[in-house]
Scaffold this motif. Structure first.
Motif, short mmCIF file in Angstrom:
data_model
loop_
_atom_site.label_atom_id
_atom_site.label_comp_id
_atom_site.label_asym_id
_atom_site.label_seq_id
_atom_site.Cartn_x
_atom_site.Cartn_y
_atom_site.Cartn_z
N ARG A 118 0.75 4.33 -2.77
CA ARG A 118 0.60 5.75 -2.46
C ARG A 118 1.72 6.57 -3.11
O ARG A 118 1.47 7.65 -3.65
CB ARG A 118 0.63 5.95 -0.94
N PRO A 176 -7.34 -2.13 2.30
CA PRO A 176 -6.69 -1.41 3.40
C PRO A 176 -5.35 -1.96 3.82
O PRO A 176 -4.51 -1.24 4.34
CB PRO A 176 -7.72 -1.53 4.54
N ASP A 177 -5.11 -3.25 3.61
CA ASP A 177 -3.84 -3.85 4.03
C ASP A 177 -3.29 -4.67 2.88
O ASP A 177 -3.13 -5.88 2.98
CB ASP A 177 -4.02 -4.73 5.27
N THR A 190 -0.90 0.59 -9.26
CA THR A 190 -1.32 -0.43 -8.30
C THR A 190 -0.67 -1.78 -8.56
O THR A 190 -0.82 -2.70 -7.75
CB THR A 190 -2.85 -0.60 -8.34
N TYR A 216 -9.11 3.03 -3.49
CA TYR A 216 -8.22 1.88 -3.40
C TYR A 216 -7.84 1.61 -1.94
O TYR A 216 -7.83 0.44 -1.49
CB TYR A 216 -6.96 2.14 -4.22
N GLU A 217 -7.54 2.65 -1.18
CA GLU A 217 -7.18 2.48 0.23
C GLU A 217 -8.33 1.89 1.04
O GLU A 217 -8.11 1.10 1.95
CB GLU A 217 -6.76 3.82 0.82
N ASP A 218 -9.55 2.25 0.67
CA ASP A 218 -10.72 1.71 1.37
C ASP A 218 -10.99 0.27 0.94
O ASP A 218 -11.38 -0.56 1.75
CB ASP A 218 -11.94 2.59 1.08
N LEU A 270 -7.29 6.90 -5.49
CA LEU A 270 -6.44 6.42 -4.41
C LEU A 270 -7.25 6.19 -3.14
O LEU A 270 -7.07 5.19 -2.44
CB LEU A 270 -5.30 7.40 -4.14
N LEU A 324 0.81 -1.20 0.00
CA LEU A 324 0.00 0.00 0.00
C LEU A 324 0.85 1.26 0.00
O LEU A 324 0.53 2.25 -0.69
CB LEU A 324 -0.94 -0.02 1.22
N ASP A 325 1.94 1.26 0.73
CA ASP A 325 2.82 2.44 0.74
C ASP A 325 3.40 2.70 -0.64
O ASP A 325 3.56 3.85 -1.06
CB ASP A 325 3.94 2.25 1.76
#
Length: 446
Positions: free
Chosen positions: A112, A188-189, A131, A183-185, A180, A108-109
């Protein structure tokens, strides 16, 4: 400015609309057009008997001639299927290979960071690149409710955008920050590489495995060789995949611990999350307050619980000690403590020593020793021949000639031989003597 999805995007609405435009009896080419697929994909559905694709209506036609199928039967069959994302898009359920296809996602980092380098509005290819997914995967996300709507090229004027929309032109850009956030939602991990049950698979394997190659990993977890290499190339910052030893193998205990951490990531810092939320929503800060102290203590408690999560491992071999004198559970504690410290968190050697019944000095030593694997306890014959100062073909002959008998040549494990066992065997045969056994780099090729 937002607008409905383009007619050229494979949404359910567009697919149904295309079917509605077709006659009651349709060809393979018409099916491909209606489903946004290539004709070869349709032919694969037809050939796969287990998929029960609607049969042709004119079965008596000669081979190679056009066959027709019921439009409604094909349409209903299509929407009963559960189509995969990524490289398997277009394959109905049951058409996948026997081994699960590895994902190619980024941490995920890393996602971002990739988005931060993109312009304010992005297209499908840019989203896929950021991604680590395929264009097909992104197109499947577009079908999901809540995915940011497409907008015209931001370089267009309002008049040009309005005209493009009324003419049914392609709306291909999306707001970068909105994508973004989605995608984070949605992920999440996103730290998992390879099959989703890799952690559960690792728990079920024999903990007495010593060192494993990439090919052995692929065999153990039932993935392709490419899929196993995706793990080794994972860029996860403070938690990289375990390093290789001098035989291009990795310690199984370290690999197992890494696999378990992928579905059990290190807990986040509670006070940092709260601070970010307070600044964003209230404009205030919790720094220097009792609230911050309370959350900091909570974060440390969660971290310590995470470090000890697998300390009491159960099952065959879990009490066997490795070359460092650690059981598989205690090795996991050492691995997690090192990862936490590398991420800037605090897990002291004194605290770990108290939990494992060791001294703080020994824990500090273990944290350093296990970071990189030492010389492999097993070696290739070519390496042993070099180290012993022997001719490699001769050593291979001995290994083959004396596989059986009262004193057989030491058996290999995954084509690797125990160095001490081979040395002792050669000494018993008077091929080597302790005084003549060269060690170190001065033992050149024979």
């Amino acid at each position: 400015m937002t607008s409905p999805a383009s007619a050229e995007e494979p949404t359910e609405q567009n697919i149904r609309a295309r079917f509605a435009e077709l006659p009651e009896q349709i060809t393979r080419q018409q099916i491909a057009h209606a489903t946004f697929r290539a004709p070869v994909s349709v032919q694969n559905w037809i050939n796969k008997k287990s998929l029960e694709f609607p049969p042709a209506l004119n079965t008596d036609v000669p081979k190679g001639k056009t066959q027709y199928r019921s439009r409604d039967a094909v349409r209903d069959w299509y929407f009963r299927q559960s189509f995969a994302v990524g490289e398997n898009r277009g394959r109905p359920a049951g058409a996948t290979t026997t081994r699960p296809a590895p994902t190619q996602t980024k941490a995920l980092d890393a996602v971002r960071q990739a988005f931060a380098d993109l312009p304010a509005f992005v297209d499908v290819q840019q989203i896929a690149d950021a991604t680590g997914r395929t264009r097909y995967a992104v197109h499947n996300w577009i079908l999901e409710a809540g995915f940011p709507a497409a907008v015209p090229d931001p370089a267009l004027t309002e008049e040009q955008a309005a005209e493009l929309s009324t003419r049914g032109g392609e709306l291909r850009f999306r707001d970068r920050d909105a994508v973004l956030a989605w995608y984070e939602d949605r992920f999440p991990d996103e730290q998992v590489f390879g099959p989703g049950d890799s952690a559960q698979a690792a728990l079920s394997m024999d903990v007495r495995l010593e060192r494993v190659s990439v090919r052995k990993l692929a065999e153990l977890f039932g993935v392709t060789l490419k899929g196993a290499y995706l793990w080794t190339e994972a860029d996860l910052g403070s938690d990289p995949f375990p390093p290789v030893d001098d035989t291009a193998r990795r310690e199984w205990a370290a690999v197992r611990s890494w696999m378990l951490r992928k579905t059990d990531p290190m807990p986040k810092v509670a006070e940092e999350q709260l601070e970010a939320w307070m600044r964003a929503h209230t404009g205030t800060s919790i720094v220097g307050t009792g609230v911050a102290d309370k959350h900091r203590a909570t974060s440390q408690a969660h971290l310590e619980k995470w470090v000890l999560r697998n300390m009491r491992a159960k099952g065959p071999g879990t009490r066997v000690k490795d070359q460092y004198g650690l059981s598989i559970g205690h090795r996991d504690v050492i691995e997690r403590a090192r990862v936490a410290n590398a991420a800037g968190r605090t897990v002291s050697a004194e605290w770990v020593a108290e939990k494992l019944g060791l001294t703080a000095e020994r824990v500090a030593e273990l944290l350093e020793l296990t970071a990189t694997p030492g010389p492999a306890p097993r070696q290739r014959l070519s390496t042993l021949a070099r180290d012993f100062g022997l001719n490699e073909p001769n050593l291979r002959y001995l290994a083959s000639r004396y596989r059986e008998g009262e004193d057989p040549f030491p058996a290999p494990v995954d084509h690797l031989y125990d160095e001490e066992a081979v040395r002792s065997w050669l000494e018993r045969r008077n091929i080597l003597t302790p005084a003549e056994t060269p060690t170190g780099p001065e033992a050149g090729e024979a």
